[in-house]
Motif scaffolding. Sequence first.
Motif, PDB file in Angstrom:
ATOM      1  N   GLU A  60       8.902   1.537  -6.131  1.00 51.12           N
ATOM      2  CA  GLU A  60       9.052   2.160  -4.806  1.00 51.12           C
ATOM      3  C   GLU A  60       7.743   2.826  -4.379  1.00 51.12           C
ATOM      4  O   GLU A  60       7.324   2.719  -3.237  1.00 51.12           O
ATOM      5  N   ALA A  61       7.127   3.533  -5.350  1.00 40.75           N
ATOM      6  CA  ALA A  61       5.882   4.251  -5.030  1.00 40.75           C
ATOM      7  C   ALA A  61       4.797   3.264  -4.615  1.00 40.75           C
ATOM      8  O   ALA A  61       4.080   3.488  -3.633  1.00 40.75           O
ATOM      9  N   ALA A  63       5.239   0.263  -3.357  1.00 43.97           N
ATOM     10  CA  ALA A  63       5.597  -0.326  -2.059  1.00 43.97           C
ATOM     11  C   ALA A  63       5.241   0.602  -0.907  1.00 43.97           C
ATOM     12  O   ALA A  63       4.932   0.156   0.198  1.00 43.97           O
ATOM     13  N   HIS A  64       5.281   1.911  -1.154  1.00 38.69           N
ATOM     14  CA  HIS A  64       5.012   2.868  -0.079  1.00 38.69           C
ATOM     15  C   HIS A  64       3.622   3.491  -0.185  1.00 38.69           C
ATOM     16  O   HIS A  64       3.327   4.483   0.492  1.00 38.69           O
ATOM     17  N   LEU A  66       2.328   5.208  -2.618  1.00 37.97           N
ATOM     18  CA  LEU A  66       2.341   6.563  -3.188  1.00 37.97           C
ATOM     19  C   LEU A  66       1.848   6.543  -4.637  1.00 37.97           C
ATOM     20  O   LEU A  66       1.712   5.471  -5.245  1.00 37.97           O
TER      21      LEU A  66
END
Length: 289
Positions: A60-61, A63-64, A66
């Motif tokens: 998720e990180a 993909a964003h 982060l």
Amino acid sequence: MAIAPVVNAIRVLERMVPPGQLLFDHHAHDLRGTRTGTGSLTVHSLGVRVEDFITWANQEATAHGLEVIPPDPHGRIGTERFRRSLAWHIARRPGGLVALAIQYGHLRTSVAAGYAARSRDGIHDLLDVETARATIDTVADLNAALENGLGISGPAARRAIKAAATAPQYTGTVITARQARQILANPQLAVYENPHTLLMCVYKRAKALCCHRGPKDTPSLDQCVPGCANIARTDQHAVGLRHYATALDQQAGRVPGPLGERLHDNATRLRDLADAHDRTRTTLRDGIA
Ligand code: SF4
């Protein structure tokens, strides 16, 4: 009583398992269904879940755009180290020892006894060590700031300075569970940061105004009483009071009528506290210690 993220996590778990089952019931969580019998997920499965969570969080990180959780040089986290992280966060989450007044007391009585009975280094000891380390960090930070010219005011200012002066003997040392208990039992080190009320509580049982139901070993930081003789404030608290007052005034500007007036009154009260600090503040250079 628990903090909001814990309550939310439990509510999610309650929706994942049928009514009346364990929150980590293996029937609900082990989707392969290879295990028979009753009970919760095993320690091994929980360790795997922790690793799976890290993988998911990193995906998720990434993909964003982060920051990701870096690879751990000590290997897998597992439940042992996860418990240690838990203890660290309980002792140091925003609000610092404020959290202890709520969660730590609950954990010690409800959970720790069970864990402590089963293993020598139970969560009981971990919490003691992390709490002692958080306490030492609080007084060490205060000591460093005072030496850099920080001003302090309030009826407990002198005791706060004395506590800060003891910090160098503890900093940089490895704290064992036994030493942790000694530190926590040392009344001179009973210094609690209370960001919610923008003050420092230098706890002395006999002077505490928050202990209506008889003397206790720890303050009720969530029921702090203005005018208590255990209060100390630093320049940082005064800055915080003025920031908060500005935010209240802005809020008041959007709320008409008595509620807006009350917000303005609160802002004025906080500014008065900050002004009182400025008038009465003292520093190490003034020779108070
Ligand atoms: S009332 Fe006094 S003893 Fe209680 S939390 Fe506030 S400063 Fe500490």
